[in-house]
Design a protein around this motif. Structure first.
Motif, PDB file in Angstrom:
ATOM      1  N   UNK A 110       4.218   5.115  12.547  1.00 39.23           N
ATOM      2  CA  UNK A 110       3.508   4.375  11.476  1.00 39.23           C
ATOM      3  C   UNK A 110       3.619   2.759  11.586  1.00 39.23           C
ATOM      4  N   UNK A 111       4.844   2.387  11.478  1.00 36.71           N
ATOM      5  CA  UNK A 111       4.906   1.114  11.303  1.00 36.71           C
ATOM      6  C   UNK A 111       6.326   0.380  11.371  1.00 36.71           C
ATOM      7  N   UNK A 112       6.504  -0.696  11.756  1.00 40.76           N
ATOM      8  CA  UNK A 112       7.923  -1.227  11.467  1.00 40.76           C
ATOM      9  C   UNK A 112       7.808  -2.554  10.677  1.00 40.76           C
ATOM     10  N   UNK A 113       8.567  -2.553   9.761  1.00 45.01           N
ATOM     11  CA  UNK A 113       8.377  -3.769   8.531  1.00 45.01           C
ATOM     12  C   UNK A 113       9.714  -4.143   8.001  1.00 45.01           C
ATOM     13  N   UNK A 114       9.509  -5.251   7.226  1.00 45.73           N
ATOM     14  CA  UNK A 114      10.772  -5.824   6.441  1.00 45.73           C
ATOM     15  C   UNK A 114      10.723  -5.632   5.060  1.00 45.73           C
ATOM     16  N   UNK A 115      11.504  -5.542   4.208  1.00 47.32           N
ATOM     17  CA  UNK A 115      11.474  -5.301   3.010  1.00 47.32           C
ATOM     18  C   UNK A 115      12.862  -5.900   2.182  1.00 47.32           C
ATOM     19  N   UNK A 116      12.704  -6.471   0.858  1.00 46.75           N
ATOM     20  CA  UNK A 116      14.143  -6.491   0.105  1.00 46.75           C
ATOM     21  C   UNK A 116      14.272  -5.631  -0.597  1.00 46.75           C
ATOM     22  N   UNK A 117      13.428  -4.478  -0.811  1.00 44.75           N
ATOM     23  CA  UNK A 117      13.688  -3.572  -1.918  1.00 44.75           C
ATOM     24  C   UNK A 117      12.903  -2.143  -1.272  1.00 44.75           C
ATOM     25  N   UNK A 118      14.049  -1.354  -0.485  1.00 41.23           N
ATOM     26  CA  UNK A 118      13.658  -0.170  -0.108  1.00 41.23           C
ATOM     27  C   UNK A 118      13.020   0.773  -0.734  1.00 41.23           C
ATOM     28  N   UNK A 119      13.526   0.847  -2.227  1.00 39.86           N
ATOM     29  CA  UNK A 119      13.014   1.964  -3.119  1.00 39.86           C
ATOM     30  C   UNK A 119      11.494   1.424  -3.522  1.00 39.86           C
ATOM     31  N   UNK A 120      11.264   0.480  -3.878  1.00 39.23           N
ATOM     32  CA  UNK A 120       9.997  -0.278  -4.195  1.00 39.23           C
ATOM     33  C   UNK A 120       8.998  -0.112  -3.276  1.00 39.23           C
ATOM     34  N   UNK A 121       9.142  -0.563  -2.227  1.00 39.59           N
ATOM     35  CA  UNK A 121       8.369  -0.908  -0.870  1.00 39.59           C
ATOM     36  C   UNK A 121       8.092   0.546  -0.004  1.00 39.59           C
ATOM     37  N   UNK A 122       9.247   1.001   0.272  1.00 43.68           N
ATOM     38  CA  UNK A 122       9.177   2.289   1.023  1.00 43.68           C
ATOM     39  C   UNK A 122       9.029   3.559   0.514  1.00 43.68           C
ATOM     40  N   UNK A 123       9.571   3.760  -0.769  1.00 39.43           N
ATOM     41  CA  UNK A 123       9.760   5.023  -1.517  1.00 39.43           C
ATOM     42  C   UNK A 123       8.596   5.254  -2.421  1.00 39.43           C
ATOM     43  N   UNK A 124       8.320   4.245  -3.193  1.00 37.53           N
ATOM     44  CA  UNK A 124       7.448   4.186  -4.169  1.00 37.53           C
ATOM     45  C   UNK A 124       6.040   3.872  -3.703  1.00 37.53           C
ATOM     46  N   UNK A 125       5.898   2.881  -2.937  1.00 37.80           N
ATOM     47  CA  UNK A 125       4.582   2.161  -2.434  1.00 37.80           C
ATOM     48  C   UNK A 125       4.169   3.224  -1.337  1.00 37.80           C
ATOM     49  N   UNK A 126       4.997   3.266  -0.223  1.00 34.66           N
ATOM     50  CA  UNK A 126       4.746   4.046   0.940  1.00 34.66           C
ATOM     51  C   UNK A 126       4.991   5.634   1.050  1.00 34.66           C
ATOM     52  N   UNK A 127       5.568   5.989   0.068  1.00 36.98           N
ATOM     53  CA  UNK A 127       5.731   7.426  -0.075  1.00 36.98           C
ATOM     54  C   UNK A 127       6.915   8.054   0.905  1.00 36.98           C
ATOM     55  N   UNK A 128       7.723   7.270   1.478  1.00 36.63           N
ATOM     56  CA  UNK A 128       8.559   7.806   2.318  1.00 36.63           C
ATOM     57  C   UNK A 128      10.110   7.620   2.040  1.00 36.63           C
TER      58      UNK A 128
END
Length: 273
Positions: free
Chosen positions: A11-29
């Motif tokens: 899918x992708x490689x990315x950077x975030x400060x907040x795994x819960x918000x960015x990856x879990x909630x927004x992207x659904x992983x």
């Protein structure tokens, strides 16, 4: 502050400060569906690592590195609703405003959006004038976020979906290794179907083509069956586009719903439990 370099396989490689918000909630992983490649409080180190790993895995490399994104400097006073992002200017002045706001980011229910040279092209191809104020225009959040998730608004690279094709889009907009669906959309776009078409007329067209299949099946005419099914696929591809989604997303959603379904055959029909 800790920064996380993460990888969603395929899918992708990315950077975030907040795994819960960015990856879990927004992207659904969730944990187990992605991996943390590196974490650091050095934003320059993690930003360089993101682009290195994007190249190594063959993903599209972000045009603007993470440490250069202007998270808190929104140059346009945009209005973000559940469905749309509205820009405070008419379409004929939008491109210049977007160019002045390169690097601007915002979050939607469907994911983060960023103004880059490439995404400006997508916005200008998909922007619509507001029904209530001709001095404002908007894009649909779901379609815009999908552009970033897939590297192309029409690509089919959903992890775990039915179409993990690896389609990539060059900076000039050319799609490499296009799918049949990409070619159908190019054909329809060249003929103005998306500019002048209407979902209602496409739905009626679908009913007409379905009737052709019925007649072909009753006559056991294989050539006409193939022709009718193919025509239905073309119409469904264009209908999805006119409804601001994609045929790939519709098929993936349907498969996600049926893949664990159980039942039995009865009189030639599968009946779910």
């Amino acid at each position: 502050m800790m920064y996380y370099l993460y990888h969603i396989p395929g899918k992708k490689i990315g950077v975030t400060r907040d795994l819960e918000e960015r990856v879990h909630k927004q992207q659904g992983y969730y944990p187990g569906e992605y991996e943390i490649i590196e974490q650091s409080d050095d934003i320059d180190f993690i930003s360089a690592g993101e682009q290195i790993m994007q190249r190594a895995y063959g993903y599209k490399v972000d045009e603007i590195p993470y440490n250069k994104l202007k998270f808190n400097n929104m140059k346009m006073n945009i209005n973000i609703t559940e469905q749309t992002t509205t820009f405070p200017c008419p379409v004929n002045k939008l491109k210049g405003r977007l160019m002045d706001s390169t690097g601007m980011t915002w979050n939607t229910e469907f994911g983060a959006c960023i103004i880059t040279e490439d995404s400006i092209k997508w916005i200008m191809d998909n922007v619509k004038t507001s029904k209530y104020n001709t001095e404002r225009c908007y894009v649909y959040n779901k379609a815009f976020a999908r552009y970033f998730d897939n590297n192309d608004a029409h690509s089919s690279t959903r992890t775990g979906g039915l179409f993990p094709t690896g389609v990539r889009q060059e900076s000039n907009g050319e799609v490499l290794n296009p799918t049949r669906f990409d070619l159908i959309r190019d054909w329809a776009k060249d003929r103005g179907l998306y500019d002048k078409g209407d979902p209602k007329t496409q739905t009626l067209k679908l009913m007409e083509e379905a009737g052709e299949i019925c007649r072909a099946v009753l006559k056991d005419n294989k050539d006409d069956i193939i022709d009718g099914i193919g025509d239905c696929v073309v119409v469904l591809t264009n209908l999805a586009e006119l409804c601001n989604t994609s045929i790939e997303e519709c098929i993936d959603a349907a498969y996600d719903e049926i893949k664990n379904r159980t039942g039995k055959m009865s009189n030639g029909t599968f009946k779910k439990d």
